[in-house]
Write a protein that holds these residues in place. Sequence first.
Motif, PDB file in Angstrom:
ATOM      1  N   GLN A 179     -31.355 -35.997  12.168  1.00 45.18           N
ATOM      2  CA  GLN A 179     -31.475 -35.646  10.749  1.00 45.18           C
ATOM      3  C   GLN A 179     -32.911 -35.810  10.267  1.00 45.18           C
ATOM      4  OE1 GLN A 179     -29.418 -34.189   8.909  1.00 45.18           O
ATOM      5  NE2 GLN A 179     -30.168 -34.463   6.811  1.00 45.18           N
TER       6      GLN A 179
ATOM      7  N   GLY B  30     -21.393 -25.355  -4.562  1.00 47.07           N
ATOM      8  CA  GLY B  30     -21.916 -25.968  -3.350  1.00 47.07           C
ATOM      9  C   GLY B  30     -23.383 -25.700  -3.070  1.00 47.07           C
TER      10      GLY B  30
ATOM     11  N   SER C 263     -22.184 -40.100   6.124  1.00 45.70           N
ATOM     12  CA  SER C 263     -23.251 -39.121   5.912  1.00 45.70           C
ATOM     13  C   SER C 263     -22.972 -38.295   4.666  1.00 45.70           C
ATOM     14  CB  SER C 263     -23.364 -38.201   7.125  1.00 45.70           C
ATOM     15  OG  SER C 263     -22.161 -37.462   7.283  1.00 45.70           O
ATOM     16  N   THR C 264     -23.925 -37.418   4.341  1.00 43.28           N
ATOM     17  CA  THR C 264     -23.798 -36.566   3.163  1.00 43.28           C
ATOM     18  C   THR C 264     -22.550 -35.686   3.233  1.00 43.28           C
ATOM     19  OG1 THR C 264     -26.183 -36.508   2.777  1.00 43.28           O
ATOM     20  CG2 THR C 264     -24.902 -34.725   1.835  1.00 43.28           C
ATOM     21  N   ALA C 265     -22.216 -35.203   4.427  1.00 37.76           N
ATOM     22  CA  ALA C 265     -21.029 -34.346   4.571  1.00 37.76           C
ATOM     23  C   ALA C 265     -19.782 -35.097   4.116  1.00 37.76           C
ATOM     24  CB  ALA C 265     -20.882 -33.899   6.022  1.00 37.76           C
ATOM     25  N   PHE C 266     -19.654 -36.369   4.512  1.00 38.31           N
ATOM     26  CA  PHE C 266     -18.502 -37.162   4.086  1.00 38.31           C
ATOM     27  C   PHE C 266     -18.611 -37.547   2.617  1.00 38.31           C
ATOM     28  CE2 PHE C 266     -18.255 -37.762   8.685  1.00 38.31           C
ATOM     29  CZ  PHE C 266     -16.896 -37.559   8.900  1.00 38.31           C
TER      30      PHE C 266
ATOM     31  N   THR D 219     -19.713 -35.610   0.298  1.00 34.48           N
ATOM     32  CA  THR D 219     -19.207 -34.438  -0.416  1.00 34.48           C
ATOM     33  C   THR D 219     -17.686 -34.427  -0.430  1.00 34.48           C
ATOM     34  OG1 THR D 219     -21.158 -33.161   0.218  1.00 34.48           O
ATOM     35  CG2 THR D 219     -19.224 -31.919  -0.482  1.00 34.48           C
ATOM     36  N   ILE D 220     -17.082 -34.760   0.709  1.00 34.71           N
ATOM     37  CA  ILE D 220     -15.614 -34.828   0.788  1.00 34.71           C
ATOM     38  C   ILE D 220     -15.094 -35.918  -0.139  1.00 34.71           C
ATOM     39  CG2 ILE D 220     -13.660 -35.368   2.304  1.00 34.71           C
ATOM     40  CD1 ILE D 220     -15.331 -34.190   4.620  1.00 34.71           C
TER      41      ILE D 220
ATOM     42  N   ALA E 156     -24.001 -42.594   1.329  1.00 32.93           N
ATOM     43  CA  ALA E 156     -24.055 -42.188   2.737  1.00 32.93           C
ATOM     44  C   ALA E 156     -25.028 -43.092   3.489  1.00 32.93           C
ATOM     45  CB  ALA E 156     -24.488 -40.729   2.844  1.00 32.93           C
TER      46      ALA E 156
ATOM     47  N   ASP F 294     -27.935 -41.492   5.458  1.00 31.12           N
ATOM     48  CA  ASP F 294     -28.879 -40.775   4.612  1.00 31.12           C
ATOM     49  C   ASP F 294     -29.803 -41.713   3.852  1.00 31.12           C
ATOM     50  OD1 ASP F 294     -26.312 -38.986   4.900  1.00 31.12           O
ATOM     51  OD2 ASP F 294     -27.957 -37.626   4.460  1.00 31.12           O
TER      52      ASP F 294
ATOM     53  N   SER G 187     -28.480 -33.458  -2.418  1.00 34.19           N
ATOM     54  CA  SER G 187     -27.554 -32.572  -1.723  1.00 34.19           C
ATOM     55  C   SER G 187     -27.705 -32.780  -0.218  1.00 34.19           C
ATOM     56  CB  SER G 187     -27.805 -31.118  -2.134  1.00 34.19           C
ATOM     57  OG  SER G 187     -26.818 -30.266  -1.605  1.00 34.19           O
ATOM     58  N   ASN G 188     -27.844 -31.719   0.552  1.00 31.03           N
ATOM     59  CA  ASN G 188     -27.976 -31.833   2.007  1.00 31.03           C
ATOM     60  C   ASN G 188     -29.430 -31.850   2.451  1.00 31.03           C
ATOM     61  OD1 ASN G 188     -25.215 -31.924   2.777  1.00 31.03           O
ATOM     62  ND2 ASN G 188     -25.053 -29.739   2.290  1.00 31.03           N
TER      63      ASN G 188
END
Length: 480
Positions: free
Chosen positions: A14, A201, A358-361, A363-364, A375, A378, A400-401
């Motif tokens: 990352q 998104g 992480s950022t993906a989780f 967001t969930i 995160a 991150d 964001s990501n």
Amino acid sequence: MKIVIIGAGFTGVQLAKLLVNEKNDVTLIDNDEEVMRHVSNRLDCNVVINDGNNIKVLEDAGIAKADALVCLTGSDEVNMITCSLVDSVYPDVLKIARVRNYAYYVNTASAQQAHANTFSGDHRPLYGIDYMVHPDVEAAETIVEAVETGAISNVVGFDNSVMQISRITVAEGSAFANHKLMEMRSLCSVPLLITYVEIDGKTSLPSGQTLMSPGCTLGVLSAKSDVAKILELCGSKQTDLKKIVIIGAGRIGTLVAEKIIKPKKTSFIKMFTERQKKSLQKIVMIDSDEQLANQAAKNFPDISVFRGDASDESFLQEEGITSFDLAICVTHNHGMNMVLAAYLESLGVKQSIGLVTSTAFATIAQKLGVDVAVALRDVVVDSIMSHLRGNSVKEVHTVSNGDLEIIECVLPSESKASGKKVKELSAPGKYLVLLDKHPDADEYEIANGETVVSTGDHLVLIALAEESRGILEFFGNSEE
């Protein structure tokens, strides 16, 4: 910049991705052939399949001409020894090591603080490590910052300033819904600035024509004392945190509890707002592990500590947890944290913070209703990025990501921007100047087109990640 990264785990990859996007010269070293083959297909960087703690390998990778070395292997000892090895031969290379052993981190910090005079000037840092990054410490500080601001959302604060950026969603039927940003002044009486907008998104820098549609998320820059009013206009409400439950008595849970319960013993000068200090009435810790629960009870004799299952509804109701104002879920099981935070809110807990991977989780978690998702990986990357920016850059926060970056910096004397108005520095769609604090001022001011930036000013910018390096060079923070 030329940067050598050792360790191609999630954090290493990352970090490499962000640095490559900024057009830095990145070399990634790892001895796992399969992992590196995958990385070479994803990232436009130099890939070396070998042991990173070998000076010959490092020299072949160009360490002699590197600006920085970042050690992110799974072994604290390898990370520390590699930094020490490189420091003995190439002392001018900036060295950053991630460590997970808290004793290493604390003992190193204590030694350098106790012998500050010894380590000042030209004396090399302990172990040759310029910056030691501990994931648990970084995560705990992020969580406490969220608690400080009422746990309303993910927030970004600035060096004990009263200003912050809050992530707030616009609700259907709210005062802001279906209005353009250019109408903001007529809708809100308190000073604020919209720093970014998330719609469907996608995160972007705003313009006056940006429509605040229901369901969109705003990055709102304002004084902490004005957040309640802004939340109301967005269709939400700020809650006094009178009762807090911390689920997880491990390292992060302990650090969070220490900073909340004993703020005078922490580095946080202003832990809570005065309103929150007066309203806080009860703190509870829960952990299913007997040893951790017993240790927490010894560490914090003034609070209630339970050994129990935080997913057991009968237990939660029996202890009155379902009526609490905030749940902080920081167990070692990051997936469980996400589920627990959402579950507790469904039972009646008003707000929640969940530690995720992480950022993906994150967001969930937010889609599940978790108010603040921190995160872990991150926050570590953010910390490392801050150290890589040069002496003028104090902090970097990704949004964001990683598409956007919020950057805190000091304007150096050689800056081309010094003496100019913000409107003269404008680059629509690339970056915005958010805050400015003159050297003799106590507090930041929200920047506008007429704000003049001067040498020594503390600035806060938000920029497209791919443009941030060039923007910092323009503002005078050329590679140091």
